[in-house]
Design an enzyme around this catalytic site. Structure first.
Site: not given
Ligand code: SAH
Length: 478
Positions: A355, A434, A334, A305, A77, A80
């Site tokens: 976002e 991440c 984001y 998440q 896979c 993991c």
């Molecule tokens: N802080 C949130 C999301 C983190 S993931 C949490 O913890 O749940 C990263 C996020 O960034 C995603 O929702 C994705 O859609 C968004 N994203 C990606 N590129 C972006 C950009 N250029 N400007 C704003 N948001 C963006």
């Protein structure tokens, strides 16, 4: 060294992607399925001038870090990569990965690096709330027979998997019913190579706190036959089921918690999973979940998440790093469905979230309302475009930032956004990441002018058994 040569080597290190590293006659070997401490016999798969790729054929002396992988598909896979490693060794690997990135890419001094120990999980399996199973035709079968699983290597053929050990147990049952439905009604699976067929993926999401489950087949066109039978099989038909269908397929028992079934339509070629259109079939086209004492609505296309238990650990650290007193203006860039934003809002004067996915912004606004939070505002668009404009609403300049939180995807922040953040000149910057490599690159950029110093990096293991690791970093203005 030639292809198919057999060599014997001691593995002394590991790449960021989880391949063992060994050395033979001045050659560096990247050995699949080998761990530091192993002595292995390996077959050369791709020889290069000064290095080679190889695959473990036999473990001559196993590493102390080696444990049996509980999943029979772990090797093939590839999801993991660390499953054969004890969890303690996995955590040490991740801490080293973060340290290496910060020193080598970020240029930070290893001696004075404010790196904390990684926070792991008590039970590092069944932690994922979301699964996206590719659906295809079983390559081993002559007549078209739908399978769900994972792609074998870099190919388009799918190796069937009934139960992924990172996902909740009931996902296997949902997947089984879905495939039986496809089989019985001859619903064609999508074929990546020809672009023909109907069903591409099955997305399943569960709110671990709420128990609510969302089932969302991703299909190539809006018209899908026998949808009612699928709803019956999942026991979520409005007419309390027509058991005839279930009996015919020999399925009994309900799956608790299915609250939402929707179709997502993706007619484009390529490897982007979801399309723009979502059609509700049963219930609302979203589920709810509780996190950090707040309730969140999650639509199929919104980011949420995947490991809620560790997300609470992560968010708690991010909140601590923001060190709010109630008077601050905070930007959460984001922001997804506003999970971090709403936690911040409880301790700040004003929060502005940005976002790029419109569905997620809609969820975020709804979530603020749902939780009675009125000091969080959300804007749709790319952070690197929306923020430098400085005017979220027409002719209203944004207030000055006290704290900026960013949580970008793996590729990190656009450099132009980092420049904008430096111009905003907040007291603190909290970077949730991440990917340690892009985190290190961006922290280097933010610290280069000497205005900010790195005071803490806290790794959190959001993705046990995989090579990935999440971090919260805090920068303070000098
Ligand atoms: N802080 C949130 C999301 C983190 S993931 C949490 O913890 O749940 C990263 C996020 O960034 C995603 O929702 C994705 O859609 C968004 N994203 C990606 N590129 C972006 C950009 N250029 N400007 C704003 N948001 C963006």
């Amino acid at each position: 060294m030639n292809k198919n040569d057999m060599i014997q080597t001691t593995i002394d290190d590991m790449t960021n992607e989880g391949e063992g590293i060994g050395h033979v006659d001045g050659f560096t070997l990247f050995v699949k399925d080998a761990l530091p401490g192993d002595i292995v016999e390996a077959r050369i798969t791709r020889p290069k001038k000064t290095y080679a790729y190889a695959r473990t054929e036999r473990i001559l002396v196993p590493s102390d870090d080696r444990c049996g992988a509980p999943c029979i598909n772990a090797r093939r896979c590839g999801g993991c990569r660390l499953q054969e490693m004890t969890y303690g060794a996995q955590l040490a690997f991740k801490e080293k990965k973060v340290r290496d990135a910060l020193t080598r890419i970020g240029g930070f001094d290893g001696e004075s690096l404010p790196l904390q120990h990684v926070i792991g999980m008590e039970t590092p399996f069944r932690y994922r709330n979301k699964a996206q199973y590719p659906i295809g035709n079983d390559a081993r079968s002559k007549s078209p027979s739908p399978v769900a699983g994972f792609y074998a290597g870099r190919t388009h053929s799918i190796i069937p998997v009934s139960d992924c050990l990172l996902a909740p147990e009931e996902y296997a049952d949902i997947l089984d019913r879905f495939l039986k439905w496809m089989n019985k009604y001859k619903i064609p699976a999508y074929d990546e190579t020809t672009g023909k067929g109907l069903v591409r993926h099955l997305l399943i999401r569960k709110g671990f706190s709420s128990g609510q489950i969302l089932v969302c087949p991703v299909v190539t066109r809006e018209k899908v036959p026998h949808m009612q039978e699928l709803l019956d099989l999942l026991h979520c038909s409005e007419q309390a089921g027509s058991p005839a269908c279930s009996e015919q397929i020999n399925i009994s028992g309900a799956i608790a918690g299915i609250r939402s079934v929707c179709l997502n339509v993706n007619s484009r070629r390529g490897n982007v999973i979801m399309g723009d259109k979502t059609i509700p079939l049963y219930g609302d086209p979203w589920i709810e979940d509780q996190l950090m004492g707040l309730t969140f609505r999650i639509s199929p296309r919104s980011f949420y998440q995947v490991n809620p238990a560790q997300t609470e650990v992560l968010y708690t650290r991010a909140l601590e790093a923001a060190a709010l007193t109630g008077s601050e203006v905070v930007y959460d860039l984001y922001c997804g469905i506003g999970t971090i934003s709403l936690c911040l809002a409880k301790e700040a004067r004003q929060v502005y979230g940005v976002e790029i996915v419109p569905d997620a912004v809609r969820d975020a606004r709804q979530n603020a309302e749902r939780n009675g939070i009125s000091n969080a505002h959300f804007y749709a668009g790319a952070a690197e475009e929306v923020v430098p404009r400085g005017y979220f609403e027409e002719n209203v300049p944004c207030p000055k930032a006290d704290v900026v939180v960013v949580d970008p995807p793996r590729k990190g922040c656009a450099e132009s956004l980092l420049t904008t953040i430096l111009q905003m000149n907040p007291s603190r910057i909290v970077y949730v990441s991440c990917d340690p490599a892009t985190l290190a690159r961006d922290l280097k950029y933010l610290c280069a002018g000497g205005t900010y110093r790195l005071d803490c990096v806290q790794p959190v293991d959001l993705f046990p058994q995989t090579t990935h690791v999440e971090n919260v970093a805090r920068l303070s203005r000098n």
